[in-house]
Design a protein around this motif. Structure first.
Motif, mmCIF file in Angstrom:
data_model
loop_
_atom_site.group_PDB
_atom_site.id
_atom_site.type_symbol
_atom_site.label_atom_id
_atom_site.label_comp_id
_atom_site.label_asym_id
_atom_site.label_seq_id
_atom_site.Cartn_x
_atom_site.Cartn_y
_atom_site.Cartn_z
ATOM 1 N N LEU A 98 9.598 -103.537 14.534
ATOM 2 C CA LEU A 98 8.839 -104.552 13.797
ATOM 3 C C LEU A 98 8.650 -105.805 14.645
ATOM 4 O O LEU A 98 7.522 -106.303 14.783
ATOM 5 N N ASP A 99 9.719 -106.303 15.221
ATOM 6 C CA ASP A 99 9.623 -107.513 16.052
ATOM 7 C C ASP A 99 8.634 -107.314 17.200
ATOM 8 O O ASP A 99 7.795 -108.185 17.462
ATOM 9 N N ASN A 100 8.742 -106.181 17.890
ATOM 10 C CA ASN A 100 7.855 -105.919 19.025
ATOM 11 C C ASN A 100 6.399 -105.784 18.608
ATOM 12 O O ASN A 100 5.498 -106.327 19.259
ATOM 13 N N LEU A 101 6.167 -105.067 17.525
ATOM 14 C CA LEU A 101 4.788 -104.864 17.060
ATOM 15 C C LEU A 101 4.156 -106.182 16.623
ATOM 16 O O LEU A 101 2.981 -106.442 16.906
ATOM 17 N N LEU A 102 4.929 -107.017 15.959
ATOM 18 C CA LEU A 102 4.397 -108.318 15.546
ATOM 19 C C LEU A 102 4.117 -109.210 16.759
ATOM 20 O O LEU A 102 3.142 -109.959 16.773
ATOM 21 N N ALA A 103 4.953 -109.119 17.771
ATOM 22 C CA ALA A 103 4.783 -109.966 18.960
ATOM 23 C C ALA A 103 3.605 -109.532 19.823
ATOM 24 O O ALA A 103 2.854 -110.372 20.319
ATOM 25 N N THR A 104 3.445 -108.224 20.027
ATOM 26 C CA THR A 104 2.418 -107.737 20.958
ATOM 27 C C THR A 104 1.193 -107.147 20.274
ATOM 28 O O THR A 104 0.168 -106.951 20.921
ATOM 29 N N GLU A 105 1.332 -106.824 18.989
ATOM 30 C CA GLU A 105 0.272 -106.201 18.195
ATOM 31 C C GLU A 105 -0.169 -104.857 18.746
ATOM 32 O O GLU A 105 -1.312 -104.435 18.563
ATOM 33 N N THR A 106 0.761 -104.147 19.419
ATOM 34 C CA THR A 106 0.468 -102.814 19.947
ATOM 35 C C THR A 106 1.670 -101.892 19.765
ATOM 36 O O THR A 106 2.813 -102.355 19.640
ATOM 37 N N ALA A 107 1.391 -100.608 19.769
ATOM 38 C CA ALA A 107 2.435 -99.584 19.704
ATOM 39 C C ALA A 107 1.835 -98.273 20.194
ATOM 40 O O ALA A 107 0.609 -98.125 20.273
ATOM 41 N N VAL A 108 2.713 -97.328 20.511
ATOM 42 C CA VAL A 108 2.285 -95.984 20.879
ATOM 43 C C VAL A 108 3.022 -94.992 19.991
ATOM 44 O O VAL A 108 4.239 -95.075 19.844
ATOM 45 N N ILE A 109 2.269 -94.071 19.414
ATOM 46 C CA ILE A 109 2.865 -92.970 18.662
ATOM 47 C C ILE A 109 2.958 -91.784 19.611
ATOM 48 O O ILE A 109 1.966 -91.402 20.234
ATOM 49 N N ASN A 110 4.161 -91.216 19.712
ATOM 50 C CA ASN A 110 4.405 -90.058 20.570
ATOM 51 C C ASN A 110 4.671 -88.837 19.700
ATOM 52 O O ASN A 110 5.525 -88.878 18.815
ATOM 53 N N TYR A 111 3.942 -87.764 19.957
ATOM 54 C CA TYR A 111 4.126 -86.498 19.250
ATOM 55 C C TYR A 111 4.903 -85.586 20.186
ATOM 56 O O TYR A 111 4.372 -85.163 21.216
ATOM 57 N N CYS A 112 6.152 -85.326 19.840
ATOM 58 C CA CYS A 112 7.057 -84.675 20.781
ATOM 59 C C CYS A 112 7.797 -83.527 20.096
ATOM 60 O O CYS A 112 8.173 -83.633 18.927
ATOM 61 N N ASP A 113 8.028 -82.448 20.830
ATOM 62 C CA ASP A 113 8.795 -81.325 20.272
ATOM 63 C C ASP A 113 10.211 -81.241 20.837
ATOM 64 O O ASP A 113 10.950 -80.333 20.491
ATOM 65 N N ASP A 114 10.597 -82.174 21.679
ATOM 66 C CA ASP A 114 11.972 -82.209 22.192
ATOM 67 C C ASP A 114 12.800 -83.041 21.218
ATOM 68 O O ASP A 114 12.812 -84.271 21.278
#
Length: 187
Positions: free
Chosen positions: A41-57
């Motif tokens: 939450l803190d990071n997303l509010l500060a930078t207004e970006t995120a990455v969603i990773n779709y992973c099977d590991d």
């Protein structure tokens, strides 16, 4: 629909944080609902970006919940951030709006870049078991122990029938975290 993903965010200093998180996907809208307090939450509010990773590991899901957060990363293409090197696909997001809440704000995001890196071969029952156990671990302080134990007993059936080395390692990490939590609760 809720997709179980790994969300990577960065702070203003460029440090990356990886968190397993169910992300609500509604057409082209991605809704992230982190509980307060939360580094995501803190990071997303500060930078207004995120990455969603779709992973099977599933080790990465279990690892992030048990203090193992050092996973190889690669730079995102359209935002300042990173994605997991071992992800099957990733989606780079920009924050569009926020519905504030004292407990769990809703962060509405839109995709600015999507990449498929390799094909999804499907989950076996052990991977499902680890994902569900990881969700239980994230709620140890909110669920009664009897419910957690009953669900773990059921999940262990699928794990025992289909697990490979990765799934057994992830399960062991989660069970050690539960044991540590239980010892701390009994002190």
């Amino acid at each position: 629909m809720i997709q179980e993903t790994l969300v990577t965010t960065v702070n203003l200093q460029g440090d990356t944080h990886i968190a397993p998180m169910g992300v609500h996907v509604e057409q082209d809208q991605y809704i992230i609902l982190p509980f307060r307090p939360s580094t995501t939450l803190d990071n997303l509010l500060a930078t207004e970006t995120a990455v969603i990773n779709y992973c099977d590991d599933v080790r990465i899901f279990a690892g992030c919940l048990t203090g193992r957060r050092d996973w190889p990363l690669l730079p995102a293409q359209q935002i300042a951030g990173y994605y997991l090197a071992d992800t099957l696909a990733h989606t780079e997001l920009k924050l569009v709006r926020i519905e504030n809440d004292d407990t769990r704000p809703k962060l509405f995001c839109r995709a600015v870049h999507k990449v498929n890196h390799k094909p999804f071969q499907g989950f076996n029952r052990a991977q499902y078991s680890v994902l569900e156990a990881a969700i239980l671990i994230s709620r140890l302080d909110r669920l009664p122990w009897e419910k957690i134990q009953a669900e773990l007993d059921y999940l262990r059936i699928g794990l025992d029938k289909t697990a490979g080395e990765r799934e057994r390692q992830a399960w062991d990490w989660l069970m050690a975290a539960i044991e540590q939590h239980r010892r701390g609760a009994q002190v």
